[in-house]
Design an enzyme around this catalytic site. Structure first.
Site, PDB file in Angstrom:
ATOM      1  N   ARG A  85      76.484  56.493 -48.115  1.00 41.18           N
ATOM      2  CA  ARG A  85      77.033  56.964 -49.391  1.00 41.18           C
ATOM      3  C   ARG A  85      76.013  57.821 -50.140  1.00 41.18           C
ATOM      4  NH1 ARG A  85      78.639  51.213 -51.763  1.00 41.18           N
ATOM      5  NH2 ARG A  85      76.744  50.736 -50.635  1.00 41.18           N
TER       6      ARG A  85
ATOM      7  N   LYS B  53      71.813  52.627 -53.265  1.00 35.85           N
ATOM      8  CA  LYS B  53      71.148  51.350 -52.971  1.00 35.85           C
ATOM      9  C   LYS B  53      69.817  51.252 -53.703  1.00 35.85           C
ATOM     10  CE  LYS B  53      72.720  48.701 -50.540  1.00 35.85           C
ATOM     11  NZ  LYS B  53      73.798  47.708 -50.837  1.00 35.85           N
TER      12      LYS B  53
ATOM     13  N   TYR C 127      72.618  50.526 -57.652  1.00 33.00           N
ATOM     14  CA  TYR C 127      72.720  49.081 -57.414  1.00 33.00           C
ATOM     15  C   TYR C 127      71.304  48.553 -57.236  1.00 33.00           C
ATOM     16  CZ  TYR C 127      77.764  49.347 -56.448  1.00 33.00           C
ATOM     17  OH  TYR C 127      79.122  49.518 -56.552  1.00 33.00           O
TER      18      TYR C 127
ATOM     19  N   HIS D 126      70.518  44.614 -57.629  1.00 34.61           N
ATOM     20  CA  HIS D 126      70.558  43.214 -57.161  1.00 34.61           C
ATOM     21  C   HIS D 126      69.171  42.578 -57.200  1.00 34.61           C
ATOM     22  CE1 HIS D 126      74.788  43.427 -56.125  1.00 34.61           C
ATOM     23  NE2 HIS D 126      74.564  44.583 -55.525  1.00 34.61           N
TER      24      HIS D 126
ATOM     25  N   GLU E 196      75.537  46.911 -60.886  1.00 38.15           N
ATOM     26  CA  GLU E 196      76.253  45.628 -60.800  1.00 38.15           C
ATOM     27  C   GLU E 196      76.212  44.837 -62.093  1.00 38.15           C
ATOM     28  OE1 GLU E 196      73.479  46.286 -59.167  1.00 38.15           O
ATOM     29  OE2 GLU E 196      72.031  44.690 -59.538  1.00 38.15           O
TER      30      GLU E 196
ATOM     31  N   VAL F 292      86.664  34.679 -52.903  1.00 35.49           N
ATOM     32  CA  VAL F 292      86.402  33.935 -54.145  1.00 35.49           C
ATOM     33  C   VAL F 292      85.106  34.404 -54.780  1.00 35.49           C
ATOM     34  CG1 VAL F 292      87.616  31.801 -53.611  1.00 35.49           C
ATOM     35  CG2 VAL F 292      85.306  32.099 -52.785  1.00 35.49           C
TER      36      VAL F 292
ATOM     37  N   ASP G  34      78.558  38.182 -49.203  1.00 39.27           N
ATOM     38  CA  ASP G  34      77.403  38.693 -49.958  1.00 39.27           C
ATOM     39  C   ASP G  34      76.950  37.709 -51.033  1.00 39.27           C
ATOM     40  OD1 ASP G  34      79.659  39.138 -51.504  1.00 39.27           O
ATOM     41  OD2 ASP G  34      78.903  40.987 -52.361  1.00 39.27           O
TER      42      ASP G  34
ATOM     43  N   VAL H 159      80.764  40.791 -42.547  1.00 38.53           N
ATOM     44  CA  VAL H 159      79.893  41.941 -42.834  1.00 38.53           C
ATOM     45  C   VAL H 159      79.610  41.995 -44.341  1.00 38.53           C
ATOM     46  CG1 VAL H 159      79.697  44.452 -42.740  1.00 38.53           C
ATOM     47  CG2 VAL H 159      80.698  43.206 -40.821  1.00 38.53           C
ATOM     48  N   ALA H 160      78.312  42.044 -44.661  1.00 43.19           N
ATOM     49  CA  ALA H 160      77.916  41.928 -46.067  1.00 43.19           C
ATOM     50  C   ALA H 160      78.093  43.231 -46.843  1.00 43.19           C
ATOM     51  CB  ALA H 160      76.472  41.455 -46.151  1.00 43.19           C
TER      52      ALA H 160
HETATM   53  N1  LIG Z   1      81.324  41.868 -48.167  1.00 40.21           N
HETATM   54  C1  LIG Z   1      81.374  42.951 -48.921  1.00 40.21           C
HETATM   55  O1  LIG Z   1      81.077  44.046 -48.480  1.00 40.21           O
HETATM   56  C2  LIG Z   1      81.851  42.845 -50.333  1.00 40.21           C
HETATM   57  C3  LIG Z   1      82.226  43.992 -51.035  1.00 40.21           C
HETATM   58  C4  LIG Z   1      82.694  43.841 -52.348  1.00 40.21           C
HETATM   59  C5  LIG Z   1      82.779  42.557 -52.916  1.00 40.21           C
HETATM   60  N2  LIG Z   1      82.372  41.485 -52.187  1.00 40.21           N
HETATM   61  C6  LIG Z   1      82.452  40.110 -52.713  1.00 40.21           C
HETATM   62  O2  LIG Z   1      83.800  39.679 -52.742  1.00 40.21           O
HETATM   63  C7  LIG Z   1      83.877  38.542 -53.602  1.00 40.21           C
HETATM   64  C8  LIG Z   1      85.074  38.676 -54.522  1.00 40.21           C
HETATM   65  O3  LIG Z   1      84.827  39.734 -55.441  1.00 40.21           O
HETATM   66  P1  LIG Z   1      85.885  40.131 -56.567  1.00 40.21           P
HETATM   67  O4  LIG Z   1      85.395  41.381 -57.173  1.00 40.21           O
HETATM   68  O5  LIG Z   1      87.264  40.072 -56.006  1.00 40.21           O
HETATM   69  O6  LIG Z   1      85.701  38.942 -57.604  1.00 40.21           O
HETATM   70  P2  LIG Z   1      86.714  38.566 -58.797  1.00 40.21           P
HETATM   71  O7  LIG Z   1      85.888  37.878 -59.822  1.00 40.21           O
HETATM   72  O8  LIG Z   1      87.530  39.738 -59.181  1.00 40.21           O
HETATM   73  O9  LIG Z   1      87.693  37.522 -58.109  1.00 40.21           O
HETATM   74  C9  LIG Z   1      87.284  36.253 -57.666  1.00 40.21           C
HETATM   75  C10 LIG Z   1      88.455  35.318 -57.847  1.00 40.21           C
HETATM   76  O10 LIG Z   1      88.112  34.069 -57.215  1.00 40.21           O
HETATM   77  C11 LIG Z   1      88.784  33.074 -57.963  1.00 40.21           C
HETATM   78  N3  LIG Z   1      88.226  31.756 -57.620  1.00 40.21           N
HETATM   79  C12 LIG Z   1      87.097  31.177 -58.049  1.00 40.21           C
HETATM   80  N4  LIG Z   1      86.956  29.953 -57.489  1.00 40.21           N
HETATM   81  C13 LIG Z   1      88.033  29.791 -56.679  1.00 40.21           C
HETATM   82  C14 LIG Z   1      88.472  28.733 -55.828  1.00 40.21           C
HETATM   83  N5  LIG Z   1      87.785  27.602 -55.704  1.00 40.21           N
HETATM   84  N6  LIG Z   1      89.620  28.915 -55.140  1.00 40.21           N
HETATM   85  C15 LIG Z   1      90.337  30.057 -55.260  1.00 40.21           C
HETATM   86  N7  LIG Z   1      89.975  31.072 -56.071  1.00 40.21           N
HETATM   87  C16 LIG Z   1      88.843  30.936 -56.753  1.00 40.21           C
HETATM   88  C17 LIG Z   1      88.548  33.481 -59.411  1.00 40.21           C
HETATM   89  O11 LIG Z   1      89.448  32.848 -60.281  1.00 40.21           O
HETATM   90  C18 LIG Z   1      88.766  34.989 -59.323  1.00 40.21           C
HETATM   91  O12 LIG Z   1      90.094  35.366 -59.613  1.00 40.21           O
HETATM   92  C19 LIG Z   1      82.527  38.517 -54.326  1.00 40.21           C
HETATM   93  O13 LIG Z   1      81.696  37.556 -53.712  1.00 40.21           O
HETATM   94  C20 LIG Z   1      81.978  39.886 -54.114  1.00 40.21           C
HETATM   95  O14 LIG Z   1      80.566  39.930 -54.211  1.00 40.21           O
HETATM   96  C21 LIG Z   1      81.909  41.620 -50.924  1.00 40.21           C
END
Ligand SMILES: NC(=O)c1ccc[n+]([C@@H]2O[C@H](COP(=O)([O-])OP(=O)(O)OC[C@H]3O[C@@H](n4cnc5c(N)ncnc54)[C@H](O)[C@@H]3O)[C@@H](O)[C@H]2O)c1
Length: 368
Positions: free
Chosen positions: A15, A74, A93, A95, A117, A235, A266, A294-295
């Site tokens: 990116r 990054k 970003y 972190h 973030e 979640v 992540d 994948v993180a």
């Molecule tokens: N792997 C990747 O490349 C990548 C990329 C972007 C985001 N993410 C991750 O994805 C995850 C979700 O991000 P988001 O932006 O959707 O967050 P968000 O805050 O928009 O949504 C999270 C949801 O989880 C719900 N929740 C909390 N505890 C729960 C439980 N026990 N059971 C069911 N639901 C529950 C919350 O109420 C909330 O609605 C984060 O960890 C974020 O860091 C990862």
């Protein structure tokens, strides 16, 4: 103002922090330096940037040496630490809570570090949301792919066909990533259930989506797992590690060849069996279930990710360029929450407590 856009040097990061369209806007009033090849991985050539008004700079170091404001994607890597300097604004970003060495380097450099973030608007994180949108949509594409027999999956096509029931997709968390996963899965014709704990959010999902919602409890999950083809972990508990909702024993309830995409990896992942993987080796198998963990999922679709990221970051970048940081903070107070380090001080409480370091609030030259 001189705005610098270095080429990202982190492995597998394609990116870039500014598109030619944004360059065109900024170059009307500012000097924009773009490192040669910065956008080439997403199909944006030096010529595209030059046509938009940028000066193409050959050396990475020169971007940092000349720019008042460096925009990146990054966090800086160790080879970039000595390039940061006092009074410079770094917008990217960061972190920092997860990286003590970087935190110290930023403090030593006295740079003003604004982390994408932690820019917060009404308890939302608008510069993180586009990445969750991409990861959520992508989770169904990759999940559906790994359900294929030759990928280790059980051989279920998510949409089914006339006369054959569709696949069952269960999504843990109905936030940004979860709702985007649900949209894709519903669009494919899959049978989709979203588990949530936030009742207001479930009301919203119920009104806006054709997916079912279910309160997220262990009992409800136990009931669903044996019929689930694709399980998606989305979640988030803000400021905490992801809750471990799936134990090894629970995974055994799923049929062999089912797929689990843990987007929340992540934040540590939401299953006992999750461990971070890369785009080069994205999957592993545990208890017969294919795990995709994948993180940095959005990296796979770097062009879309750059467009989505810069849509969100550009207004802040433009305001800082036009007004300078102090005035920009008045126009866009959310930037204040983004400032993690300033003039050798930590200004973010969470980062400070993660490293057991002192912190103090950012002090603008004039009140915000
Ligand atoms: N792997 C990747 O490349 C990548 C990329 C972007 C985001 N993410 C991750 O994805 C995850 C979700 O991000 P988001 O932006 O959707 O967050 P968000 O805050 O928009 O949504 C999270 C949801 O989880 C719900 N929740 C909390 N505890 C729960 C439980 N026990 N059971 C069911 N639901 C529950 C919350 O109420 C909330 O609605 C984060 O960890 C974020 O860091 C990862």
């Amino acid at each position: 103002m001189i705005i610098g856009i270095p080429k990202e040097i982190k492995e597998q990061e394609h990116r870039v922090a500014l598109l030619p369209s944004g360059t065109y806007q900024l170059a009307k009033r500012h000097q924009v330096l773009v490192e040669t090849g910065a956008g080439v991985d997403i199909g944006m050539s030096d010529q595209d940037y030059q046509n938009a008004g940028a000066e193409i700079v050959q050396r990475h170091e020169d971007i940092f040496a000349r720019a008042d404001l460096v925009a990146k994607v990054k966090e800086p890597l160790p080879s970039e630490f000595p390039l940061l300097r006092e009074g410079q604004v770094l917008f990217t970003y960061l972190h920092l809570a997860a990286n003590r060495e970087l935190t110290q380097a930023l403090l030593d450099s006295k740079v003003t570090g604004i982390a994408y973030e932690s820019v917060e608007v009404n308890r939302r994180l608008p510069l993180l949301e586009p990445m969750s949108e991409i990861a959520g949509r992508m989770s169904v594409i990759v999940g559906g792919y790994y359900l294929a027999k030759h990928c280790g999956g059980k051989g279920v096509l998510l949409g089914g066909v006339p006369g054959v029931l569709p696949g069952k997709v269960v999504i843990l968390g109905g936030g940004t990533a979860g709702v985007n996963a649900a949209r894709m899965a519903v669009g494919l014709g899959a049978d989709v259930t979203i588990l949530e704990v936030d009742l207001e959010r479930m009301r919203f999902l119920d009104i806006t989506m054709t997916a079912s919602t279910l309160y997220s409890s262990e009992a409800n999950l136990l009931d669903l797992l044996s019929q689930t083809d694709l399980l998606i972990g989305a979640v988030l508990v803000p400021g905490a590690k992801a809750p471990k909702l799936i134990t090894r024993a629970m995974l055994k309830l799923m049929k062999p060849g089912s797929v689990f995409v843990d987007i929340a990896i992540d934040q540590g992942g939401c299953a006992e069996t999750s461990r971070a993987t890369t785009h080069t080796h994205p999957v592993f198998e545990k208890e017969g279930v294919v795990h995709y963990c994948v993180a940095n999922m959005p990296g796979a679709y770097a062009r879309t990710a750059t467009q989505a990221l810069t849509n969100a970051t550009f207004p802040y970048l433009e305001t800082m360029a036009d007004l300078g940081l102090d005035e920009a903070l008045k126009r866009r107070p959310a930037l204040l929450t983004g400032i993690n380090v300033w003039n050798g001080h930590l200004t973010n409480k969470e980062v400070a407590s993660a490293h057991d370091l002192p912190w103090q609030p950012f002090q603008p030259a004039s009140p915000v």
